[in-house]
Design an enzyme around this catalytic site. Structure first.
Site, short mmCIF file in Angstrom:
data_model
loop_
_atom_site.label_atom_id
_atom_site.label_comp_id
_atom_site.label_asym_id
_atom_site.label_seq_id
_atom_site.Cartn_x
_atom_site.Cartn_y
_atom_site.Cartn_z
N HIS A 167 -6.54 -7.33 0.59
CA HIS A 167 -6.76 -5.85 0.10
C HIS A 167 -6.01 -5.62 -1.37
O HIS A 167 -5.04 -6.34 -1.69
CB HIS A 167 -5.92 -5.02 0.98
CG HIS A 167 -6.50 -4.96 2.60
ND1 HIS A 167 -6.18 -6.01 3.34
CD2 HIS A 167 -7.94 -4.37 3.23
CE1 HIS A 167 -6.92 -6.03 4.34
NE2 HIS A 167 -7.54 -4.94 4.36
N ASP B 221 -3.23 -10.66 -1.65
CA ASP B 221 -3.53 -10.10 -0.30
C ASP B 221 -5.25 -9.80 -0.44
O ASP B 221 -5.52 -9.73 -1.62
CB ASP B 221 -2.88 -8.88 -0.30
CG ASP B 221 -2.93 -8.40 1.44
OD1 ASP B 221 -2.13 -8.53 2.14
OD2 ASP B 221 -4.01 -7.75 1.60
N ASP C 94 -4.45 -12.67 4.44
CA ASP C 94 -5.73 -12.00 5.14
C ASP C 94 -7.11 -12.41 4.53
O ASP C 94 -8.28 -11.88 4.87
CB ASP C 94 -5.53 -10.64 5.26
CG ASP C 94 -5.10 -9.82 4.37
OD1 ASP C 94 -5.04 -10.59 3.09
OD2 ASP C 94 -4.75 -8.58 4.33
N HIS D 140 0.93 -1.18 -0.03
CA HIS D 140 -0.08 0.16 0.12
C HIS D 140 0.79 1.31 0.08
O HIS D 140 0.16 2.45 -0.09
CB HIS D 140 -0.97 0.08 1.35
CG HIS D 140 -1.97 -1.11 1.30
ND1 HIS D 140 -2.73 -1.39 0.19
CD2 HIS D 140 -2.04 -1.88 2.11
CE1 HIS D 140 -3.48 -2.27 0.49
NE2 HIS D 140 -3.14 -2.86 1.50
ZN LIG Z 1 -4.03 -7.06 3.18
#
Ligand SMILES: [Zn+2]
Length: 500
Positions: free
Chosen positions: A287, A285, A374, A249
Site C-alpha cells: 500500500h 509495503d 503484503d 497510514h
Molecule cells: Zn500494506
C-alpha cells in the site's frame, strides 16, 4: 470585527465533476480541511477532509474491479458513510512464548552468508501485543511472536540483541499529530462508553476499531522506532529494527488503514528536529505510504520513496506517479505504482533501478525503511504476485546503500503483512538476518520445531523453507504487458527527482 475582516479571499476550490483523488491532493497539498465546490463560478457545495476520507474505501474491503476505480469517482457522488464505533474489552492473553525446541545443531553456520555479525538492535517487548484491534481484524501482532520464535530457533537472534522500546511522549507524538487527536485516542482507549467524536478522527471504524488503552499501545510502537533512531544516531548500533512500527497510514489528525499514530513520520520529524538529518524514507509495503508522504510533502530534506501496488484499485488510492512533492519539496516525493499481479522480476527491476538512483542523488544522512510484506502472492489484502525473493533483496540493497551513503545508519520498521503464518515470519527473518550481518543465501529449511509448534494453530500449511521454491506459483498470463507497463512507470518516476 466582521467576517470580511478575517475571511480568506484566495480560495482553493473544486468542481463537482473533479475526482476524489484531486480533492484529496488539494486537501493535503494546501493543508486545508474544507473545499468549496464551485460550478460555473457558483458555489454549489462544500466538502471536508472527513467527507473525502469517508468516501475512500476501507483497507479491508477494497474493490478490485474496473468499475470501481477508487479515487476516480466524481466529488459530486460523495456520500456520508456511517461509522459504527465498537469497543473490545477482551484483554490480550498473548505472552512471551517459551522457546522450546531449539535446533540441536547450529543452523546459523549453514546459512550465514556473512561471517562478521553487525551490532544491530532488535526492538521488542511483549507489550507490543497490546496493539490489538479484535480477533477478526487482519492486523494481528501475533506475527511478531511467530517471527521472534523463528529467529531464535534459527539461532539468528540472541537475548543480547533485544532492546526494549520506550513510550513516545505526547510532545514527540505532537511533532506530527494534532494534540486534539492525541487526546481523542486517549479518551477512546480509556472509556467504556462510545465516544461521539471518535469517528471524526477515523477511530471506531472498520479499519481502526477502538481497543482498550489504544493510546498506550500505539505510543509504544512509536517509541520503539524512536528508540531505534536514538541507538543508531548515537553510533551505539549500526542498524536497528522495530517490527511493531511501520504504521505509515496514520495522519496528523486521523487514524487510517490500521494505523493510529504514524511512527515513521514521528521518527523522521524527530530525526529532523534533534539531529538535523536528511532522511531517505523507503517504503516497500504493497500500500502507498501516504501518511509519511503527506507529512513531508513540501520538505526537501526528507525524500519519501514508495513502491506499491497502483492505487487504482487498492487502498489508499494515492501514490500516483504525479505526486512529486510541493514547493521546495517538489521532486522529493517519489512514487512507483506497480501494476496489479506484478511478479518478482519486474518488482525488483523497479526497486533496483529507482532506489540507487534516487538515494545517490539525494545523499541522505540516514535511511528509514518501512518493510510491509503484503506484496506476496499469498497476501489476502493486495493483488501483487511476488514470492519471498523480494524480501531477501529489499534489505540487502537498502543496507548496501546505507553503508555507501550514510555510514550504515539504517532504521527498519515493519508494516503490513496479512498472511501472518506463511509470509510475515519468513520475510522479517530475512530482514533481520540481513541487517544483523547474517545474510541467508540458500533456501534453508524452516526448523521442524517451529513448524511443529505452530502447524496446528495455523489455518494453512506452513512453508517448509525460507524462500518459495521455483515454480510454486504459475506464471501470470499478462506478464509481458505488466512488465512493459512497469518499465514505463520506472522511467516516469525518475523524471524530476534527485538522481545520482
Ligand atoms: Zn500494506
Amino acid at each position: 470585527m466582521l467576517v470580511e475582516d478575517i475571511m480568506r479571499r484566495s480560495l482553493i476550490t473544486i468542481e463537482p465533476e473533479d475526482s476524489i483523488r484531486l480533492a484529496l491532493l488539494k486537501i493535503h497539498q494546501h493543508r486545508i480541511r474544507h473545499l468549496p465546490v464551485v460550478s460555473e463560478g457558483k458555489l454549489v457545495g462544500i466538502i471536508s477532509d472527513r467527507d473525502v476520507r469517508d468516501a475512500c474505501p476501507s483497507i479491508i474491503s477494497t474493490p478490485h474491479n474496473e468499475d470501481e476505480k477508487i479515487l476516480d469517482t466524481p466529488v459530486s457522488s460523495m456520500q456520508e458513510k456511517s461509522c459504527v464505533p465498537r469497543t473490545n474489552n477482551r484483554s490480550t492473553q498473548h505472552r512471551f512464548q517459551n522457546r522450546e525446541g531449539r535446533l540441536s545443531y547450529d543452523l546459523a553456520q549453514r546459512i550465514r552468508g556473512i561471517t562478521m555479525k553487525i551490532k544491530s538492535a532488535f526492538i521488542y517487548s511483549d507489550e507490543y501485543l497490546h496493539y490489538f484491534f479484535n480477533e477478526e481484524h487482519p492486523f494481528n501482532q501475533k506475527r511478531l511472536v511467530l517471527t521472534l520464535d523463528l529467529l531464535q530457533m534459527m539461532n539468528l537472534l540472541s537475548e543480547n540483541d533485544i532492546v526494549p522500546p520506550r513510550m513516545a511522549t505526547d510532545d514527540e507524538l505532537a511533532l506530527i499529530h494534532d494534540r486534539q487527536y492525541i487526546e481523542a485516542v486517549k479518551e477512546c482507549g480509556h472509556s467504556k462508553q462510545e465516544i461521539p467524536i471518535a469517528a471524526s478522527f477515523g477511530l471506531g471504524t472498520e479499519d481502526c476499531p477502538i481497543f482498550p488503552n489504544m493510546h498506550e499501545a500505539s505510543a509504544l510502537a512509536v517509541g520503539g522506532t524512536l528508540r531505534a533512531v536514538e541507538l543508531v544516531m548515537s553510533g551505539e548500533y549500526r542498524h536497528a529494527v522495530n517490527l511493531a512500527g511501520g504504521l505509515h497510514h496514520g495522519f496528523r489528525g486521523r487514524a487510517s488503514g490500521f494505523c493510529i499514530y504514524n511512527d515513521c513520520s514521528v521518527a523522521i520529524a524527530y530525526l529532523r528536529q534533534k539531529y538535523d538529518a536528511r532522511v531517505l524514507y523507503i517504503d516497500t509495503d504493497a500500500h502507498h505510504g501516504d501518511g509519511v508522504q503527506w507529512a513531508f510533502y513540501d520538505d526537501p530534506n526528507v525524500l519519501t520513496l514508495s513502491f506499491h501496488e497502483t492505487g487504482k484499485y487498492l487502498f489508499p488510492g494515492t501514490g500516483n506517479i504525479t505526486e512529486r512533492g510541493d514547493g521546495q519539496g517538489y521532486g522529493f516525493s517519489v512514487n512507483v505504482p506497480l501494476d496489479a499481479f506484478t511478479e518478482d522480476d519486474s518488482w525488483l527491476e523497479a526497486y533496483d533501478t529507482v532506489l540507487p538512483t534516487v538515494a545517490r542523488g539525494f545523499k541522505p544522512d540516514v535511511i528509514v525503511t518501512q518493510n510491509g510484506c503484503d506484496s506476496h502472492m499469498f497476501d489476502p489484502l493486495t493483488h501483487l504476485s511476488t514470492s519471498m525473493r523480494i524480501y531477501q533483496e529489499i534489505p540487502k540493497l537498502a543496507r548496501e546503500l546505507a553503508e555507501e551513503l550514510c555510514d550504515g545508519r539504517l532504521i527498519a520498521t515493519g508494516g503490513g503483512g496479512y498472511d501472518i503464518w506463511r509470509v510475515v515470519p519468513r520475510a522479517w527473518t530475512l530482514l533481520w538476518a540481513e541487517l544483523s550481518g547474517q545474510r541467508i543465501v540458500n533456501n534453508v529449511p524452516i526448523p521442524q520445531a517451529w513448524i511443529a509448534k505452530y502447524q496446528e494453530e495455523s489455518p494453512v500449511q506452513l512453508a517448509p523453507t525460507i524462500l518459495d521454491p521455483e515454480g510454486l506459483f504459475p506464471p501470470i498470463p499478462r506478464r509481458a504487458e505488466i512488465t512493459a507497463k512497469n518499465k514505463n512507470t520506472i522511467e516516469k518516476a525518475l523524471l524530476y527527482c534527485p538522481r545520482g
